[in-house]
Design a protein around this motif. Structure first.
Motif, PDB file in Angstrom:
ATOM      1  N   THR A 162       0.838  -1.195   0.000  1.00  0.00           N
ATOM      2  CA  THR A 162       0.000   0.000   0.000  1.00  0.00           C
ATOM      3  C   THR A 162       0.879   1.253   0.000  1.00  0.00           C
ATOM      4  O   THR A 162       1.891   1.314   0.696  1.00  0.00           O
ATOM      5  CB  THR A 162      -0.927   0.027   1.219  1.00  0.00           C
ATOM      6  N   THR A 163       0.479   2.236  -0.784  1.00  0.00           N
ATOM      7  CA  THR A 163       1.227   3.491  -0.841  1.00  0.00           C
ATOM      8  C   THR A 163       0.290   4.620  -1.232  1.00  0.00           C
ATOM      9  O   THR A 163      -0.687   4.410  -1.952  1.00  0.00           O
ATOM     10  CB  THR A 163       2.400   3.401  -1.843  1.00  0.00           C
ATOM     11  N   ARG A 189       4.873   5.776  -7.650  1.00  0.00           N
ATOM     12  CA  ARG A 189       6.202   5.176  -7.608  1.00  0.00           C
ATOM     13  C   ARG A 189       6.700   4.931  -9.024  1.00  0.00           C
ATOM     14  O   ARG A 189       5.922   4.609  -9.926  1.00  0.00           O
ATOM     15  CB  ARG A 189       6.153   3.834  -6.877  1.00  0.00           C
ATOM     16  N   ASN A 229      11.371   2.197  -1.812  1.00  0.00           N
ATOM     17  CA  ASN A 229      11.175   1.526  -3.100  1.00  0.00           C
ATOM     18  C   ASN A 229      11.662   0.084  -3.075  1.00  0.00           C
ATOM     19  O   ASN A 229      11.031  -0.806  -3.671  1.00  0.00           O
ATOM     20  CB  ASN A 229      11.888   2.294  -4.217  1.00  0.00           C
ATOM     21  N   ILE A 269       1.006  -2.874  -6.448  1.00  0.00           N
ATOM     22  CA  ILE A 269       0.846  -1.708  -5.584  1.00  0.00           C
ATOM     23  C   ILE A 269      -0.643  -1.429  -5.410  1.00  0.00           C
ATOM     24  O   ILE A 269      -1.426  -1.569  -6.350  1.00  0.00           O
ATOM     25  CB  ILE A 269       1.548  -0.481  -6.197  1.00  0.00           C
ATOM     26  N   THR A 325      -3.287   1.595  -4.036  1.00  0.00           N
ATOM     27  CA  THR A 325      -3.486   2.958  -3.559  1.00  0.00           C
ATOM     28  C   THR A 325      -4.979   3.197  -3.398  1.00  0.00           C
ATOM     29  O   THR A 325      -5.798   2.480  -3.988  1.00  0.00           O
ATOM     30  CB  THR A 325      -2.843   3.993  -4.511  1.00  0.00           C
ATOM     31  N   GLY A 359       3.624   0.512   5.338  1.00  0.00           N
ATOM     32  CA  GLY A 359       4.882   1.154   5.705  1.00  0.00           C
ATOM     33  C   GLY A 359       4.827   1.927   7.009  1.00  0.00           C
ATOM     34  O   GLY A 359       3.857   1.874   7.762  1.00  0.00           O
ATOM     35  N   ILE A 384       9.010  -2.064  -1.576  1.00  0.00           N
ATOM     36  CA  ILE A 384       7.914  -2.308  -2.513  1.00  0.00           C
ATOM     37  C   ILE A 384       8.321  -3.374  -3.528  1.00  0.00           C
ATOM     38  O   ILE A 384       7.478  -4.099  -4.065  1.00  0.00           O
ATOM     39  CB  ILE A 384       7.500  -0.990  -3.193  1.00  0.00           C
ATOM     40  N   GLY A 404       6.033   5.827   5.040  1.00  0.00           N
ATOM     41  CA  GLY A 404       5.634   4.663   4.261  1.00  0.00           C
ATOM     42  C   GLY A 404       6.761   3.686   3.980  1.00  0.00           C
ATOM     43  O   GLY A 404       7.595   3.397   4.840  1.00  0.00           O
ATOM     44  N   ARG A 449       1.566   7.457  -2.673  1.00  0.00           N
ATOM     45  CA  ARG A 449       2.210   8.297  -3.679  1.00  0.00           C
ATOM     46  C   ARG A 449       2.676   7.459  -4.859  1.00  0.00           C
ATOM     47  O   ARG A 449       2.911   6.263  -4.745  1.00  0.00           O
ATOM     48  CB  ARG A 449       3.380   9.078  -3.083  1.00  0.00           C
TER      49      ARG A 449
END
Length: 282
Positions: free
Chosen positions: A90-91, A95, A134, A143, A145, A126, A137, A131, A93
């Motif tokens: 999960t993020t 990438r 890289n 990913i 979001t 994170g 991840i 978070g 922003r």
């Protein structure tokens, strides 16, 4: 919203929840509560800042002590995901890299389908402040979001876990499609197999001077890992790839490691008769 029916059986299924270097015990407790709300139980911590167990986590778990009792702590992320075959990170922003970006609905549907076939899956979260790195991840397949207000996209870790756990629970009633025939069955490789492939390939590339200039190596490694983790290799496929790499490493046994080139392959050297013909002999 208050209210708990302690006579109901707990739902003990679904993906693992992995928290990377969580900083506050209170947040871990709130994550456990969110997991219990939607039937998740497998909570894994990677190098928690304040150690474990943590009394502050118990204070905020609010009846989800059984989740905290089952917590497993790992020193590295590689160890925490070693037995999993599908992981989403999960993020909040964007990438760089080659990974698919999914919403929570699609990601949870993917996990549910894999869980039904007996695979082990996980959700990766994170640190509270910034978070995931890289390279962390890079351990995930996809990913995830969230479709939040872009003017205020920040979620705390418990909120993020709550959203994913809720979407996962919603998939419980979905039915799989019935197809007229099926393809071959593959056993998806756990993360440990994939990490072994990463390390072997990176060592082989390092020995041959692939990483140039040296300061670009972390970015290049991230790219390689992103590409190799995306397909969802089976155990057999990873073993095949590692065999290919091992074969390339051995193709010139008389040359020191890292100094060989295709021209050194003994299979490509001209025979004595061929040498004679090229130098004016018979």
């Amino acid at each position: 919203m208050a209210g708990t029916n302690t006579t109901q059986d707990r739902i003990e299924e679904g993906p693992a929840v992995i928290l990377v270097e969580p900083q506050l015990g209170e947040n871990i407790g709130m994550v456990a509560r969110a997991m219990a709300n939607f039937g998740l139980i497998d909570l894994r911590l990677v190098n928690p800042r304040d150690g474990w167990p943590n009394e502050k986590a118990n204070a905020t778990a609010s009846g989800a002590a059984y989740v905290l009792e089952g917590v497993r702590v790992f020193e590295t992320l590689a160890e925490a995901v070693a037995d999993l075959t599908y992981v989403v990170a999960t993020t909040a922003r964007q990438r760089d890299g080659f990974k698919r970006v999914l919403g929570p609905v699609e990601a949870c549907a993917n996990m549910r389908a894999r869980d039904r076939s007996g695979q082990a899956t996980g959700m990766l979260f994170g640190r509270e402040r910034f978070g995931l790195y890289n390279e962390e991840i890079g351990f995930a397949d996809d990913i995830v979001t969230f479709p939040v207000n872009p003017a205020y996209a920040s979620l705390n870790i418990a909120q993020a876990v709550l959203l994913m756990a809720y979407e996962y629970l919603k998939t419980a009633g979905s039915e799989d499609e019935t197809l007229p025939f099926a393809g071959p069955e593959f056993t998806p490789a756990p993360r440990a197999e994939l990490v072994g492939l990463f390390e072997q390939l990176e060592a082989a590339l390092d020995a041959r001077g692939y990483f140039r200039p040296p300061e670009r190596k972390p970015v290049q490694v991230d790219g390689i890992r992103a590409v190799l983790s995306r397909p969802g290799f089976s155990v057999e496929e990873i073993r095949l790839l590692r065999g290919v790499i091992s074969s390339l490493d051995r193709f010139s046994p008389e040359m020191p490691r890292g100094q060989g080139s295709p021209g050194d392959d003994p299979r490509r050297r001209p025979t004595r008769a061929a040498k004679g013909r090229t130098s004016g002999g018979e």
